[in-house]
Enzyme design. Sequence first.
Site, PDB file in Angstrom:
ATOM      1  N   LYS A  31       0.627  -1.456  -7.657  1.00 39.87           N
ATOM      2  CA  LYS A  31      -0.046  -2.622  -8.237  1.00 39.87           C
ATOM      3  C   LYS A  31       0.447  -2.794  -9.681  1.00 39.87           C
ATOM      4  O   LYS A  31       0.309  -1.876 -10.502  1.00 39.87           O
ATOM      5  CB  LYS A  31      -1.548  -2.368  -8.209  1.00 39.87           C
ATOM      6  CG  LYS A  31      -2.413  -3.601  -8.221  1.00 39.87           C
ATOM      7  CD  LYS A  31      -3.863  -3.170  -8.003  1.00 39.87           C
ATOM      8  CE  LYS A  31      -4.808  -4.321  -7.971  1.00 39.87           C
ATOM      9  NZ  LYS A  31      -6.207  -3.857  -7.971  1.00 39.87           N
TER      10      LYS A  31
HETATM   11  C1  E4P Z   1      -8.349  -6.461  -7.178  1.00 36.32           C
HETATM   12  O1  E4P Z   1      -7.379  -5.909  -6.710  1.00 36.32           O
HETATM   13  C2  E4P Z   1      -9.050  -5.998  -8.377  1.00 36.32           C
HETATM   14  O2  E4P Z   1      -9.181  -4.608  -8.329  1.00 36.32           O
HETATM   15  C3  E4P Z   1     -10.417  -6.544  -8.561  1.00 36.32           C
HETATM   16  O3  E4P Z   1     -10.763  -7.514  -7.656  1.00 36.32           O
HETATM   17  C4  E4P Z   1     -10.704  -6.782 -10.011  1.00 36.32           C
HETATM   18  O4  E4P Z   1     -11.648  -7.732 -10.217  1.00 36.32           O
HETATM   19  P1  E4P Z   1     -13.055  -7.510 -10.916  1.00 36.32           P
HETATM   20  O5  E4P Z   1     -12.959  -6.293 -11.795  1.00 36.32           O
HETATM   21  O6  E4P Z   1     -13.276  -8.759 -11.723  1.00 36.32           O
HETATM   22  O7  E4P Z   1     -14.023  -7.348  -9.801  1.00 36.32           O
END
Ligand code: E4P
Length: 215
Positions: free
Chosen positions: A83
């Site tokens: 990622k």
């Molecule tokens: C997605 O891969 C992210 O980990 C995640 O959805 C982050 O978003 P949030 O911290 O706003 O929930």
Amino acid sequence: MKLFLDTADVAQIREVRSWGILDGVTTNPTHVSKTGRPAADVYREICSLVDGPVSLETLSLNADEIVAEGRKLATFHKNVVVKVPLMKEGLKAVKALSSEGIKTNVTVTFSPLQAMLAAKCGATYISPFVGRLDAVGHVGMDLVRQIKTIYSNYGFETEIIVAAVRHPIHVLEAALAGAEICTMSFDVLQQLYQHPLTDIGIEMFLNDWKKVPAS
Ligand code: E4P
């Protein structure tokens, strides 16, 4: 649509796996920090539990270092997806990692043109953060629809992971928009099968069954 769990909590992963609907997991540094465990231990355990893509996030801000980090993360398991945050150095790293056959998930995405660049660099997945856009007065799901159109116009194979999901309506809209994947918290995932009319209906049937004479 594939359903991913957005967490680093192995108890949640075990539970959802037992439901038979878990297609993959996305983690991020915030999720890992909440476990209170060393990242490598958490990553190994998650990969051993999930029969599908597991996104592990890089932290470097320089392309060469992101690539080095990505290569190391990819050694944890064949299902690892590296990622990478959407920034110039991140895009360079995605290009390099994809040319080595390492799968990537380009994250923290907030515009359709960012998503187009990620696809051009060979990203396997793109993660638009819909809930964070909603929170600042935009319609997050419009971004998903725009990315879908651009990818379809030009035949990009990058798959959309709708992320930063806050409630079941986000999941419904993601499915209607044709997003390949939606990643969500354990709480949102639980809400997908719950319905008060289902509970009332089950209770009614069980009560009526008590009136059926024994044979
Ligand atoms: C997605 O891969 C992210 O980990 C995640 O959805 C982050 O978003 P949030 O911290 O706003 O929930």
